[in-house]
Design a protein around this motif. Structure first.
Motif, PDB file in Angstrom:
ATOM      1  N   TYR A 173       0.830  -1.209   0.000  1.00  0.00           N
ATOM      2  CA  TYR A 173       0.000   0.000   0.000  1.00  0.00           C
ATOM      3  C   TYR A 173       0.867   1.263   0.000  1.00  0.00           C
ATOM      4  CZ  TYR A 173      -4.490   2.236   1.089  1.00  0.00           C
ATOM      5  OH  TYR A 173      -5.644   2.962   1.036  1.00  0.00           O
ATOM      6  N   LEU A 174       2.182   1.100  -0.088  1.00  0.00           N
ATOM      7  CA  LEU A 174       3.139   2.196   0.041  1.00  0.00           C
ATOM      8  C   LEU A 174       2.917   3.323  -0.962  1.00  0.00           C
ATOM      9  CD1 LEU A 174       5.631   2.873   1.793  1.00  0.00           C
ATOM     10  CD2 LEU A 174       7.026   1.802   0.056  1.00  0.00           C
ATOM     11  N   VAL A 175       2.531   3.007  -2.169  1.00  0.00           N
ATOM     12  CA  VAL A 175       2.364   4.028  -3.198  1.00  0.00           C
ATOM     13  C   VAL A 175       1.129   4.896  -2.931  1.00  0.00           C
ATOM     14  CG1 VAL A 175       1.059   2.601  -4.822  1.00  0.00           C
ATOM     15  CG2 VAL A 175       2.553   4.392  -5.683  1.00  0.00           C
ATOM     16  N   ALA A 176       0.135   4.385  -2.224  1.00  0.00           N
ATOM     17  CA  ALA A 176      -1.088   5.151  -1.951  1.00  0.00           C
ATOM     18  C   ALA A 176      -0.884   6.150  -0.822  1.00  0.00           C
ATOM     19  CB  ALA A 176      -2.244   4.213  -1.620  1.00  0.00           C
ATOM     20  N   THR A 177      -0.228   5.734   0.248  1.00  0.00           N
ATOM     21  CA  THR A 177       0.058   6.618   1.387  1.00  0.00           C
ATOM     22  C   THR A 177       1.506   6.414   1.801  1.00  0.00           C
ATOM     23  OG1 THR A 177      -0.736   4.939   2.932  1.00  0.00           O
ATOM     24  CG2 THR A 177      -2.328   6.618   2.264  1.00  0.00           C
ATOM     25  N   PRO A 178       2.448   7.052   1.103  1.00  0.00           N
ATOM     26  CA  PRO A 178       3.864   6.726   1.314  1.00  0.00           C
ATOM     27  C   PRO A 178       4.392   7.006   2.720  1.00  0.00           C
ATOM     28  CG  PRO A 178       3.610   8.521  -0.276  1.00  0.00           C
ATOM     29  CD  PRO A 178       2.250   8.038   0.055  1.00  0.00           C
ATOM     30  N   PHE A 179       4.106   8.157   3.284  1.00  0.00           N
ATOM     31  CA  PHE A 179       4.678   8.494   4.591  1.00  0.00           C
ATOM     32  C   PHE A 179       4.040   7.676   5.711  1.00  0.00           C
ATOM     33  CE2 PHE A 179       5.522  12.411   2.129  1.00  0.00           C
ATOM     34  CZ  PHE A 179       6.909  12.338   2.155  1.00  0.00           C
ATOM     35  N   LEU A 180       2.728   7.532   5.684  1.00  0.00           N
ATOM     36  CA  LEU A 180       2.046   6.746   6.706  1.00  0.00           C
ATOM     37  C   LEU A 180       2.475   5.285   6.628  1.00  0.00           C
ATOM     38  CD1 LEU A 180      -0.023   6.507   8.984  1.00  0.00           C
ATOM     39  CD2 LEU A 180      -1.775   6.191   7.235  1.00  0.00           C
ATOM     40  N   SER A 181       2.517   4.741   5.426  1.00  0.00           N
ATOM     41  CA  SER A 181       2.912   3.341   5.268  1.00  0.00           C
ATOM     42  C   SER A 181       4.353   3.110   5.705  1.00  0.00           C
ATOM     43  CB  SER A 181       2.727   2.906   3.816  1.00  0.00           C
ATOM     44  OG  SER A 181       1.359   2.873   3.482  1.00  0.00           O
ATOM     45  N   ALA A 182       5.258   4.009   5.336  1.00  0.00           N
ATOM     46  CA  ALA A 182       6.663   3.864   5.753  1.00  0.00           C
ATOM     47  C   ALA A 182       6.789   3.942   7.275  1.00  0.00           C
ATOM     48  CB  ALA A 182       7.528   4.930   5.097  1.00  0.00           C
ATOM     49  N   GLY A 183       6.053   4.854   7.895  1.00  0.00           N
ATOM     50  CA  GLY A 183       6.075   4.960   9.355  1.00  0.00           C
ATOM     51  C   GLY A 183       5.533   3.723  10.028  1.00  0.00           C
ATOM     52  N   LEU A 184       4.451   3.153   9.497  1.00  0.00           N
ATOM     53  CA  LEU A 184       3.874   1.947  10.082  1.00  0.00           C
ATOM     54  C   LEU A 184       4.795   0.744   9.905  1.00  0.00           C
ATOM     55  CD1 LEU A 184       0.116   2.390   9.150  1.00  0.00           C
ATOM     56  CD2 LEU A 184       1.153   2.543  11.410  1.00  0.00           C
ATOM     57  N   ILE A 185       5.499   0.674   8.782  1.00  0.00           N
ATOM     58  CA  ILE A 185       6.465  -0.411   8.582  1.00  0.00           C
ATOM     59  C   ILE A 185       7.580  -0.318   9.625  1.00  0.00           C
ATOM     60  CG2 ILE A 185       8.234  -1.313   7.013  1.00  0.00           C
ATOM     61  CD1 ILE A 185       6.314  -0.415   4.700  1.00  0.00           C
ATOM     62  N   PHE A 186       8.102   0.876   9.839  1.00  0.00           N
ATOM     63  CA  PHE A 186       9.157   1.083  10.835  1.00  0.00           C
ATOM     64  C   PHE A 186       8.662   0.715  12.235  1.00  0.00           C
ATOM     65  CE2 PHE A 186      11.151   3.930  13.962  1.00  0.00           C
ATOM     66  CZ  PHE A 186      12.453   3.473  13.872  1.00  0.00           C
ATOM     67  N   LEU A 187       7.485   1.195  12.620  1.00  0.00           N
ATOM     68  CA  LEU A 187       6.950   0.891  13.946  1.00  0.00           C
ATOM     69  C   LEU A 187       6.685  -0.596  14.127  1.00  0.00           C
ATOM     70  CD1 LEU A 187       4.484   3.843  14.576  1.00  0.00           C
ATOM     71  CD2 LEU A 187       6.705   3.456  15.616  1.00  0.00           C
ATOM     72  N   ALA A 188       6.258  -1.272  13.070  1.00  0.00           N
ATOM     73  CA  ALA A 188       6.005  -2.708  13.161  1.00  0.00           C
ATOM     74  C   ALA A 188       7.287  -3.465  13.519  1.00  0.00           C
ATOM     75  CB  ALA A 188       5.429  -3.220  11.844  1.00  0.00           C
ATOM     76  N   PHE A 189       8.395  -3.093  12.907  1.00  0.00           N
ATOM     77  CA  PHE A 189       9.643  -3.790  13.207  1.00  0.00           C
ATOM     78  C   PHE A 189      10.159  -3.452  14.608  1.00  0.00           C
ATOM     79  CE2 PHE A 189       9.814  -4.237   8.533  1.00  0.00           C
ATOM     80  CZ  PHE A 189       9.835  -5.618   8.505  1.00  0.00           C
TER      81      PHE A 189
END
Length: 147
Positions: A113-129
């Motif tokens: 979903y990164l292309v639809a909401t790049p900043f939110l998705s990148a932040g959620l990926i980081f927080l998940a790890f």
């Protein structure tokens, strides 16, 4: 017979019997899981009700699907993540296990979903790890004494 007037056992602090400073990281992971779940639910509601605010057409997503489908996936996963985060505060083993699994699912979902909401998705990926790290390394230390 259970006496409901008994106070709940306290959550151990860093340095208490068998614990370390990682107790704070596990509590942080629980809070981040609740926050990640809230963001996922909001992201899902946006996809369902305001898809015109998203950056790309649904055909350009990594996994092309209707935004309504993506929205419901985000809402369902978000609710499970919130429940796992709340369970982490209580020191439940099932909550830590579910928290790690749904954090990894959230990270994978947000890669697509990164292309639809790049900043939110990148932040959620980081927080998940970060949550996975805190829950797997010293997750058992947040249990109250005697359990």
């Amino acid at each position: 017979m259970t006496n409901y007037s008994d106070p709940l056992p306290p959550i151990p602090e860093a340095g208490a019997r068998g614990t370390s400073g990682w107790v704070g990281w596990v509590a942080f992971a629980g809070f981040m899981l609740v926050l990640m779940g809230t963001f996922s639910v909001m992201n899902g509601l946006t996809a369902i009700f305001r898809e015109e605010t998203l950056r790309v057409r649904k055909d350009n997503l990594a996994l092309p699907a209707d935004y309504t489908t993506w929205g419901w996936i985000h809402i369902i996963i978000g609710i499970v993540v919130i429940l796992a985060g709340l369970g982490c505060f209580a020191g439940k083993v099932w909550a830590r296990t579910v928290g790690v699994v749904v954090a990894l699912i959230t990270a994978t979902l947000n890669i697509f979903y990164l292309v639809a909401t790049p900043f939110l998705s990148a932040g959620l990926i980081f927080l998940a790890f970060i949550c996975c790290l805190a829950l797997t390394v010293h997750g058992s230390e947040i249990r109250p004494e005697g359990r």
